[in-house]
Design an enzyme around this catalytic site. Sequence first.
Site, PDB file in Angstrom:
ATOM      1  N   LYS A   1       1.303  -0.881   0.230  1.00 17.79           N
ATOM      2  CA  LYS A   1      -0.056  -0.098  -0.449  1.00 17.79           C
ATOM      3  C   LYS A   1       0.947   1.606   0.221  1.00 17.79           C
ATOM      4  O   LYS A   1       2.547   1.304   0.615  1.00 17.79           O
ATOM      5  CB  LYS A   1      -1.322   0.167   1.378  1.00 17.79           C
ATOM      6  CG  LYS A   1      -2.363   1.469   1.068  1.00 17.79           C
ATOM      7  CD  LYS A   1      -3.380   0.165   0.460  1.00 17.79           C
ATOM      8  CE  LYS A   1      -4.650   0.830   0.158  1.00 17.79           C
ATOM      9  NZ  LYS A   1      -5.686  -0.190  -0.148  1.00 17.79           N
TER      10      LYS A   1
HETATM   11  N1  GLU Z   1      -7.446  -0.148  -3.655  1.00 13.71           N
HETATM   12  C1  GLU Z   1      -7.851  -1.046  -3.788  1.00 13.71           C
HETATM   13  C2  GLU Z   1      -8.033  -2.229  -2.132  1.00 13.71           C
HETATM   14  O1  GLU Z   1      -7.682  -1.326  -0.799  1.00 13.71           O
HETATM   15  C3  GLU Z   1      -7.360  -1.760  -4.939  1.00 13.71           C
HETATM   16  C4  GLU Z   1      -5.859  -2.358  -4.545  1.00 13.71           C
HETATM   17  C5  GLU Z   1      -5.815  -2.663  -6.116  1.00 13.71           C
HETATM   18  O2  GLU Z   1      -6.449  -2.698  -7.047  1.00 13.71           O
HETATM   19  O3  GLU Z   1      -4.519  -3.096  -6.119  1.00 13.71           O
HETATM   20  O4  GLU Z   1      -8.214  -3.276  -2.643  1.00 13.71           O
END
Ligand code: GLU
Length: 418
Positions: free
Chosen positions: A106
Amino acid sequence: MTEEINPFDVAKTQIDIVAKEMGLDKNITEYLKRIERSLIVTIPIVMDDGTLQIFEGYRVHHSTVRGPGKGGIRYSMDVNLDEVKALATWMTWKTSLLNLPLGGAKGGVRVDPKQLSMKELEHLTRRYTAEIINVIGPDIDVPAPDIGTNAQVMAWMMDVYSMQKGRSVPGVVTGKPVEIGGSVGREPATGMGMFFVLQAFCEKLGLDLKSQTIVVQGFGNVGGTFAELLYNEGCKVIAVSDVSTGIYYEDGLEIEKLLEWVKQGNYLKDYENDKYKLITNRELLTTKCDVLAPSAIENQITQANVNEIECKIIVEGANGPTTPEADKVLFKKEIRVLPDILANAGGVCVSYFEYVQGINSYFWKLDRINEELKRIILEAFEETYKISEERHISLRTAAYIIAVSRIAKAIELRGIFP
Ligand code: GLU
Protein backbone atom coordinates in the site's frame (compact mmCIF):
# COMPACT_ATOMS: atom_id res chain seq x y z
CA MET A 1 -14.40 9.65 15.05
CA THR A 2 -11.91 7.60 17.07
CA GLU A 3 -8.49 8.76 15.93
CA GLU A 4 -6.82 7.06 18.87
CA ILE A 5 -7.38 3.62 17.34
CA ASN A 6 -4.22 2.68 15.44
CA PRO A 7 -5.16 0.62 12.35
CA PHE A 8 -1.87 -1.29 12.45
CA ASP A 9 -2.60 -2.37 16.04
CA VAL A 10 -5.99 -3.56 14.74
CA ALA A 11 -4.29 -5.50 11.92
CA LYS A 12 -1.90 -7.15 14.43
CA THR A 13 -4.74 -8.06 16.80
CA GLN A 14 -6.57 -9.71 13.90
CA ILE A 15 -3.47 -11.84 13.24
CA ASP A 16 -3.37 -12.88 16.91
CA ILE A 17 -7.05 -13.85 16.82
CA VAL A 18 -6.67 -16.07 13.78
CA ALA A 19 -3.34 -17.50 14.95
CA LYS A 20 -5.02 -18.67 18.15
CA GLU A 21 -7.99 -20.13 16.28
CA MET A 22 -5.82 -22.10 13.84
CA GLY A 23 -2.95 -22.89 16.23
CA LEU A 24 -0.39 -21.08 14.08
CA ASP A 25 3.28 -21.36 15.01
CA LYS A 26 4.27 -18.55 17.38
CA ASN A 27 7.29 -17.44 15.35
CA ILE A 28 5.34 -17.33 12.09
CA THR A 29 2.65 -15.32 13.87
CA GLU A 30 5.25 -12.75 14.95
CA TYR A 31 6.74 -12.72 11.43
CA LEU A 32 3.33 -11.98 9.86
CA LYS A 33 2.93 -8.98 12.16
CA ARG A 34 6.03 -7.44 10.60
CA ILE A 35 6.34 -5.37 7.46
CA GLU A 36 8.78 -6.57 4.78
CA ARG A 37 9.85 -3.02 3.95
CA SER A 38 8.53 0.51 4.23
CA LEU A 39 9.71 3.66 2.53
CA ILE A 40 9.02 7.20 3.71
CA VAL A 41 9.57 9.93 1.14
CA THR A 42 9.57 13.72 1.11
CA ILE A 43 7.72 15.34 -1.76
CA PRO A 44 8.55 19.02 -2.33
CA ILE A 45 6.10 20.77 -4.67
CA VAL A 46 6.23 24.29 -6.09
CA MET A 47 2.60 25.37 -5.76
CA ASP A 48 0.77 27.53 -8.30
CA ASP A 49 1.39 30.63 -6.16
CA GLY A 50 5.14 30.02 -6.22
CA THR A 51 5.46 28.80 -2.62
CA LEU A 52 7.13 25.50 -1.78
CA GLN A 53 5.06 22.93 0.09
CA ILE A 54 6.48 19.71 1.45
CA PHE A 55 4.38 16.56 1.62
CA GLU A 56 5.14 13.17 3.13
CA GLY A 57 4.52 9.94 1.23
CA TYR A 58 4.86 6.21 1.90
CA ARG A 59 5.04 2.87 0.13
CA VAL A 60 4.92 -0.28 2.22
CA HIS A 61 5.34 -3.94 1.27
CA HIS A 62 3.79 -6.19 3.88
CA SER A 63 4.41 -9.47 2.07
CA THR A 64 5.71 -10.49 -1.34
CA VAL A 65 6.00 -14.17 -0.48
CA ARG A 66 3.24 -15.18 -2.94
CA GLY A 67 4.03 -12.64 -5.66
CA PRO A 68 4.66 -8.95 -6.34
CA GLY A 69 3.23 -6.45 -3.89
CA LYS A 70 -0.24 -5.17 -4.79
CA GLY A 71 -2.32 -2.38 -3.37
CA GLY A 72 -3.59 1.13 -3.80
CA ILE A 73 -2.23 4.62 -3.27
CA ARG A 74 -4.24 6.81 -0.90
CA TYR A 75 -4.24 10.61 -0.93
CA SER A 76 -5.75 11.84 2.32
CA MET A 77 -4.91 14.03 5.30
CA ASP A 78 -5.35 10.97 7.55
CA VAL A 79 -2.56 9.00 5.85
CA ASN A 80 0.33 8.02 8.14
CA LEU A 81 2.86 5.20 8.20
CA ASP A 82 0.86 2.94 10.53
CA GLU A 83 -2.28 3.33 8.46
CA VAL A 84 -0.38 2.39 5.31
CA LYS A 85 1.17 -0.61 7.13
CA ALA A 86 -2.30 -1.80 8.13
CA LEU A 87 -3.69 -1.34 4.63
CA ALA A 88 -0.69 -3.23 3.17
CA THR A 89 -1.25 -6.09 5.62
CA TRP A 90 -4.93 -6.30 4.69
CA MET A 91 -3.94 -6.44 0.99
CA THR A 92 -1.81 -9.53 1.75
CA TRP A 93 -4.85 -11.32 3.15
CA LYS A 94 -7.09 -10.09 0.34
CA THR A 95 -4.91 -11.36 -2.51
CA SER A 96 -4.28 -14.59 -0.65
CA LEU A 97 -7.97 -15.22 0.06
CA LEU A 98 -8.73 -14.82 -3.65
CA ASN A 99 -5.72 -17.03 -4.40
CA LEU A 100 -4.20 -14.41 -6.71
CA PRO A 101 -0.41 -14.76 -7.28
CA LEU A 102 0.24 -11.41 -5.61
CA GLY A 103 1.37 -10.04 -2.27
CA GLY A 104 0.21 -7.12 -0.16
CA ALA A 105 1.37 -3.50 -0.38
CA LYS A 106 0.00 0.00 0.00
CA GLY A 107 1.05 3.59 -0.42
CA GLY A 108 -0.14 7.06 0.31
CA VAL A 109 0.56 10.74 0.61
CA ARG A 110 -0.66 12.95 3.45
CA VAL A 111 -2.46 15.53 1.35
CA ASP A 112 -5.99 16.73 0.68
CA PRO A 113 -6.18 16.30 -3.11
CA LYS A 114 -9.28 18.53 -3.25
CA GLN A 115 -7.11 21.48 -2.18
CA LEU A 116 -4.72 21.03 -5.12
CA SER A 117 -5.03 22.37 -8.66
CA MET A 118 -4.78 19.81 -11.45
CA LYS A 119 -1.19 20.92 -12.10
CA GLU A 120 -0.24 20.58 -8.43
CA LEU A 121 -1.86 17.15 -8.27
CA GLU A 122 0.09 16.05 -11.33
CA HIS A 123 3.38 17.37 -9.94
CA LEU A 124 2.74 15.70 -6.57
CA THR A 125 1.99 12.39 -8.27
CA ARG A 126 5.00 12.58 -10.54
CA ARG A 127 7.43 13.46 -7.74
CA TYR A 128 5.95 10.80 -5.44
CA THR A 129 6.36 8.19 -8.20
CA ALA A 130 9.95 9.26 -8.82
CA GLU A 131 10.68 8.93 -5.08
CA ILE A 132 9.28 5.37 -4.83
CA ILE A 133 10.47 4.22 -8.27
CA ASN A 134 12.98 1.71 -6.92
CA VAL A 135 10.40 -0.24 -4.93
CA ILE A 136 7.70 -0.50 -7.62
CA GLY A 137 7.56 -2.33 -10.96
CA PRO A 138 5.58 -5.09 -12.67
CA ASP A 139 7.58 -7.83 -10.90
CA ILE A 140 8.11 -5.93 -7.64
CA ASP A 141 5.00 -4.05 -6.55
CA VAL A 142 2.06 -2.79 -8.59
CA PRO A 143 0.13 0.23 -7.23
CA ALA A 144 -3.52 1.03 -7.99
CA PRO A 145 -6.10 3.66 -7.04
CA ASP A 146 -7.50 4.01 -3.52
CA ILE A 147 -9.21 6.88 -1.66
CA GLY A 148 -8.31 10.22 -3.26
CA THR A 149 -6.65 8.76 -6.37
CA ASN A 150 -8.06 7.68 -9.74
CA ALA A 151 -7.26 6.50 -13.26
CA GLN A 152 -5.64 9.84 -14.18
CA VAL A 153 -3.25 9.57 -11.22
CA MET A 154 -2.35 6.04 -12.39
CA ALA A 155 -1.70 7.38 -15.92
CA TRP A 156 0.81 9.89 -14.53
CA MET A 157 2.47 7.19 -12.42
CA MET A 158 2.77 4.93 -15.44
CA ASP A 159 4.22 7.78 -17.47
CA VAL A 160 6.93 8.63 -14.90
CA TYR A 161 7.97 4.99 -14.59
CA SER A 162 7.94 4.50 -18.38
CA MET A 163 9.99 7.66 -19.02
CA GLN A 164 12.66 6.43 -16.60
CA LYS A 165 12.77 3.00 -18.26
CA GLY A 166 12.77 4.41 -21.79
CA ARG A 167 9.80 2.29 -22.87
CA SER A 168 6.14 2.00 -22.12
CA VAL A 169 5.57 -0.14 -19.02
CA PRO A 170 1.80 -0.46 -18.51
CA GLY A 171 2.23 -3.29 -15.97
CA VAL A 172 3.64 -0.94 -13.31
CA VAL A 173 0.17 0.15 -12.13
CA THR A 174 -3.43 -1.00 -12.48
CA GLY A 175 -6.61 1.05 -12.55
CA LYS A 176 -5.23 2.93 -15.56
CA PRO A 177 -7.46 4.55 -18.17
CA VAL A 178 -8.61 1.95 -20.73
CA GLU A 179 -6.89 3.91 -23.53
CA ILE A 180 -3.43 3.15 -22.09
CA GLY A 181 -3.87 -0.47 -21.03
CA GLY A 182 -6.51 -0.25 -18.31
CA SER A 183 -9.22 -2.86 -18.07
CA VAL A 184 -12.89 -2.39 -18.75
CA GLY A 185 -14.86 -3.06 -15.60
CA ARG A 186 -12.06 -2.04 -13.19
CA GLU A 187 -13.79 1.04 -11.85
CA PRO A 188 -17.08 -0.59 -10.72
CA ALA A 189 -15.31 -3.85 -9.73
CA THR A 190 -15.15 -3.27 -5.96
CA GLY A 191 -18.85 -2.38 -5.68
CA MET A 192 -19.76 -5.24 -7.98
CA GLY A 193 -17.78 -7.74 -5.90
CA MET A 194 -19.64 -6.54 -2.80
CA PHE A 195 -22.91 -7.05 -4.64
CA PHE A 196 -22.05 -10.62 -5.73
CA VAL A 197 -20.99 -11.59 -2.21
CA LEU A 198 -24.10 -10.10 -0.60
CA GLN A 199 -26.33 -11.77 -3.18
CA ALA A 200 -24.74 -15.17 -2.50
CA PHE A 201 -24.96 -14.65 1.27
CA CYS A 202 -28.66 -13.71 1.09
CA GLU A 203 -29.27 -16.94 -0.82
CA LYS A 204 -27.58 -18.94 1.94
CA LEU A 205 -29.69 -17.21 4.57
CA GLY A 206 -32.90 -17.60 2.56
CA LEU A 207 -33.34 -13.82 2.31
CA ASP A 208 -34.83 -12.08 -0.71
CA LEU A 209 -32.22 -9.48 -1.71
CA LYS A 210 -34.79 -7.16 -3.31
CA SER A 211 -36.70 -6.70 -0.09
CA GLN A 212 -33.67 -5.71 2.01
CA THR A 213 -33.28 -2.13 3.21
CA ILE A 214 -29.77 -0.79 2.70
CA VAL A 215 -27.58 1.86 4.37
CA VAL A 216 -24.28 2.81 2.73
CA GLN A 217 -21.57 4.90 4.39
CA GLY A 218 -19.44 6.47 1.65
CA PHE A 219 -20.69 7.42 -1.79
CA GLY A 220 -17.50 7.28 -3.83
CA ASN A 221 -16.42 4.66 -6.32
CA VAL A 222 -17.05 1.79 -3.88
CA GLY A 223 -20.18 2.83 -1.94
CA GLY A 224 -21.70 4.61 -4.93
CA THR A 225 -21.45 1.59 -7.23
CA PHE A 226 -22.73 -0.76 -4.54
CA ALA A 227 -25.73 1.50 -3.81
CA GLU A 228 -26.47 1.80 -7.53
CA LEU A 229 -26.40 -1.96 -8.11
CA LEU A 230 -28.77 -2.57 -5.20
CA TYR A 231 -31.05 0.27 -6.29
CA ASN A 232 -31.22 -1.24 -9.79
CA GLU A 233 -32.00 -4.60 -8.21
CA GLY A 234 -35.05 -3.03 -6.56
CA CYS A 235 -33.74 -2.65 -3.01
CA LYS A 236 -34.61 0.38 -0.93
CA VAL A 237 -31.40 2.29 -0.20
CA ILE A 238 -32.63 4.35 2.75
CA ALA A 239 -29.43 6.23 3.69
CA VAL A 240 -26.10 7.15 2.13
CA SER A 241 -23.33 9.56 3.10
CA ASP A 242 -20.30 11.43 1.80
CA VAL A 243 -17.81 13.57 3.72
CA SER A 244 -20.36 16.42 3.98
CA THR A 245 -23.35 14.61 5.50
CA GLY A 246 -25.57 11.55 5.63
CA ILE A 247 -28.99 11.66 4.00
CA TYR A 248 -31.99 9.54 4.89
CA TYR A 249 -35.38 8.78 3.40
CA GLU A 250 -37.36 5.82 4.68
CA ASP A 251 -39.07 5.15 1.33
CA GLY A 252 -35.73 4.88 -0.44
CA LEU A 253 -33.39 7.48 -1.98
CA GLU A 254 -33.17 8.12 -5.72
CA ILE A 255 -29.67 6.78 -6.06
CA GLU A 256 -29.19 7.53 -9.75
CA LYS A 257 -29.97 11.22 -9.31
CA LEU A 258 -27.73 11.43 -6.26
CA LEU A 259 -24.87 9.78 -8.12
CA GLU A 260 -25.20 12.21 -10.97
CA TRP A 261 -25.13 15.08 -8.46
CA VAL A 262 -22.00 13.81 -6.77
CA LYS A 263 -20.26 13.00 -10.07
CA GLN A 264 -20.66 16.66 -11.06
CA GLY A 265 -18.46 17.50 -8.07
CA ASN A 266 -21.25 18.42 -5.62
CA TYR A 267 -21.70 17.43 -1.99
CA LEU A 268 -24.73 15.50 -0.72
CA LYS A 269 -25.47 18.27 1.81
CA ASP A 270 -26.37 20.61 -1.06
CA TYR A 271 -28.79 18.21 -2.77
CA GLU A 272 -32.30 19.59 -2.67
CA ASN A 273 -35.20 17.31 -1.86
CA ASP A 274 -37.66 18.28 0.89
CA LYS A 275 -38.35 14.70 1.81
CA TYR A 276 -34.71 13.83 2.48
CA LYS A 277 -33.42 14.30 6.01
CA LEU A 278 -29.80 15.21 6.73
CA ILE A 279 -28.26 12.91 9.36
CA THR A 280 -24.90 12.62 11.10
CA ASN A 281 -22.39 9.87 10.54
CA ARG A 282 -23.30 8.32 13.87
CA GLU A 283 -27.01 8.40 13.02
CA LEU A 284 -26.30 6.82 9.66
CA LEU A 285 -24.36 3.91 11.12
CA THR A 286 -27.05 3.23 13.73
CA THR A 287 -30.01 3.54 11.34
CA LYS A 288 -32.25 0.48 11.55
CA CYS A 289 -31.84 -1.45 8.30
CA ASP A 290 -31.20 -4.94 6.95
CA VAL A 291 -27.80 -4.35 5.34
CA LEU A 292 -25.21 -1.82 6.48
CA ALA A 293 -22.25 -1.20 4.16
CA PRO A 294 -19.46 0.89 5.75
CA SER A 295 -17.63 1.85 2.55
CA ALA A 296 -15.48 4.79 3.58
CA ILE A 297 -12.55 4.49 6.00
CA GLU A 298 -11.22 2.49 8.99
CA ASN A 299 -12.51 2.32 12.55
CA GLN A 300 -16.16 3.22 11.99
CA ILE A 301 -17.81 0.42 13.96
CA THR A 302 -16.16 0.53 17.35
CA GLN A 303 -16.97 -0.05 21.01
CA ALA A 304 -18.42 3.47 21.01
CA ASN A 305 -21.33 2.64 18.69
CA VAL A 306 -21.50 -1.12 18.23
CA ASN A 307 -24.31 -1.60 20.75
CA GLU A 308 -26.50 0.74 18.75
CA ILE A 309 -25.96 -0.96 15.39
CA GLU A 310 -29.31 -2.32 14.19
CA CYS A 311 -28.89 -4.42 11.05
CA LYS A 312 -28.76 -8.08 10.02
CA ILE A 313 -25.75 -8.00 7.72
CA ILE A 314 -22.66 -5.78 7.46
CA VAL A 315 -20.85 -5.68 4.11
CA GLU A 316 -17.45 -4.06 4.54
CA GLY A 317 -16.76 -1.96 1.45
CA ALA A 318 -14.02 -0.08 3.31
CA ASN A 319 -10.78 -1.62 4.56
CA GLY A 320 -10.80 -2.09 8.33
CA PRO A 321 -14.12 -0.40 9.21
CA THR A 322 -14.71 -2.65 12.25
CA THR A 323 -12.42 -2.93 15.27
CA PRO A 324 -11.76 -6.39 16.77
CA GLU A 325 -13.61 -5.41 19.99
CA ALA A 326 -16.69 -4.34 18.03
CA ASP A 327 -16.42 -7.49 15.95
CA LYS A 328 -16.82 -9.64 19.06
CA VAL A 329 -19.98 -7.75 20.01
CA LEU A 330 -21.41 -8.12 16.49
CA PHE A 331 -20.79 -11.87 16.63
CA LYS A 332 -22.63 -12.10 19.95
CA LYS A 333 -25.49 -10.01 18.57
CA GLU A 334 -25.62 -12.43 15.60
CA ILE A 335 -25.06 -9.61 13.14
CA ARG A 336 -23.29 -11.30 10.23
CA VAL A 337 -20.25 -9.51 8.82
CA LEU A 338 -19.02 -10.02 5.25
CA PRO A 339 -15.41 -9.00 6.00
CA ASP A 340 -13.42 -6.43 4.01
CA ILE A 341 -10.82 -8.88 2.70
CA LEU A 342 -13.65 -10.77 1.00
CA ALA A 343 -16.38 -8.18 0.43
CA ASN A 344 -14.21 -5.48 -1.17
CA ALA A 345 -11.76 -7.79 -2.98
CA GLY A 346 -13.45 -7.25 -6.36
CA GLY A 347 -11.22 -4.24 -7.05
CA VAL A 348 -7.93 -6.05 -6.70
CA CYS A 349 -9.39 -9.04 -8.55
CA VAL A 350 -10.01 -6.95 -11.67
CA SER A 351 -6.65 -5.22 -11.10
CA TYR A 352 -5.17 -8.69 -11.44
CA PHE A 353 -7.09 -9.18 -14.70
CA GLU A 354 -5.72 -5.85 -15.91
CA TYR A 355 -2.20 -7.01 -15.07
CA VAL A 356 -2.70 -10.34 -16.88
CA GLN A 357 -4.29 -8.66 -19.93
CA GLY A 358 -1.39 -6.20 -20.07
CA ILE A 359 1.23 -8.97 -19.95
CA ASN A 360 -0.52 -10.84 -22.76
CA SER A 361 -1.34 -7.68 -24.75
CA TYR A 362 -4.79 -9.16 -25.21
CA PHE A 363 -7.80 -7.44 -23.72
CA TRP A 364 -11.04 -9.06 -22.64
CA LYS A 365 -14.63 -7.94 -23.10
CA LEU A 366 -16.64 -6.69 -20.13
CA ASP A 367 -18.75 -9.87 -19.97
CA ARG A 368 -15.64 -11.96 -19.44
CA ILE A 369 -14.31 -9.60 -16.76
CA ASN A 370 -17.55 -9.70 -14.78
CA GLU A 371 -17.97 -13.44 -15.21
CA GLU A 372 -14.46 -14.22 -13.96
CA LEU A 373 -14.77 -11.69 -11.13
CA LYS A 374 -17.97 -13.40 -10.03
CA ARG A 375 -16.40 -16.85 -10.26
CA ILE A 376 -13.28 -15.96 -8.26
CA ILE A 377 -15.00 -13.94 -5.54
CA LEU A 378 -17.77 -16.50 -5.09
CA GLU A 379 -15.24 -19.33 -4.81
CA ALA A 380 -13.63 -17.40 -1.97
CA PHE A 381 -17.04 -16.72 -0.44
CA GLU A 382 -18.06 -20.42 -0.59
CA GLU A 383 -14.80 -21.52 1.01
CA THR A 384 -15.14 -18.88 3.72
CA TYR A 385 -18.78 -19.69 4.40
CA LYS A 386 -18.05 -23.42 4.66
CA ILE A 387 -15.29 -22.94 7.24
CA SER A 388 -17.35 -20.48 9.27
CA GLU A 389 -20.27 -22.93 9.41
CA GLU A 390 -18.09 -25.95 10.22
CA ARG A 391 -16.19 -24.21 13.00
CA HIS A 392 -18.95 -21.90 14.23
CA ILE A 393 -16.72 -18.89 13.78
CA SER A 394 -17.24 -15.50 12.14
CA LEU A 395 -16.84 -15.10 8.40
CA ARG A 396 -13.88 -12.84 9.17
CA THR A 397 -11.99 -15.45 11.17
CA ALA A 398 -12.82 -18.05 8.51
CA ALA A 399 -11.54 -15.79 5.72
CA TYR A 400 -8.38 -15.09 7.73
CA ILE A 401 -7.78 -18.81 8.27
CA ILE A 402 -7.76 -19.38 4.51
CA ALA A 403 -5.64 -16.32 3.74
CA VAL A 404 -3.11 -16.78 6.54
CA SER A 405 -2.75 -20.53 5.88
CA ARG A 406 -1.74 -19.84 2.27
CA ILE A 407 0.87 -17.32 3.36
CA ALA A 408 2.21 -19.61 6.09
CA LYS A 409 2.43 -22.48 3.58
CA ALA A 410 4.31 -20.29 1.10
CA ILE A 411 6.80 -19.29 3.82
CA GLU A 412 7.26 -22.93 4.77
CA LEU A 413 7.80 -24.07 1.17
CA ARG A 414 10.21 -21.25 0.30
CA GLY A 415 12.04 -21.44 3.62
CA ILE A 416 13.66 -18.50 5.35
CA PHE A 417 16.52 -16.90 3.43
CA PRO A 418 19.50 -17.37 3.69
N1 GLU B 1 -7.18 0.06 -3.25
C1 GLU B 1 -7.96 -1.09 -3.55
C2 GLU B 1 -8.08 -1.99 -2.35
O1 GLU B 1 -7.98 -1.55 -1.22
C3 GLU B 1 -7.49 -1.81 -4.80
C4 GLU B 1 -6.10 -2.31 -4.79
C5 GLU B 1 -5.62 -2.85 -6.11
O2 GLU B 1 -6.40 -2.91 -7.06
O3 GLU B 1 -4.45 -3.22 -6.18
O4 GLU B 1 -8.37 -3.15 -2.47
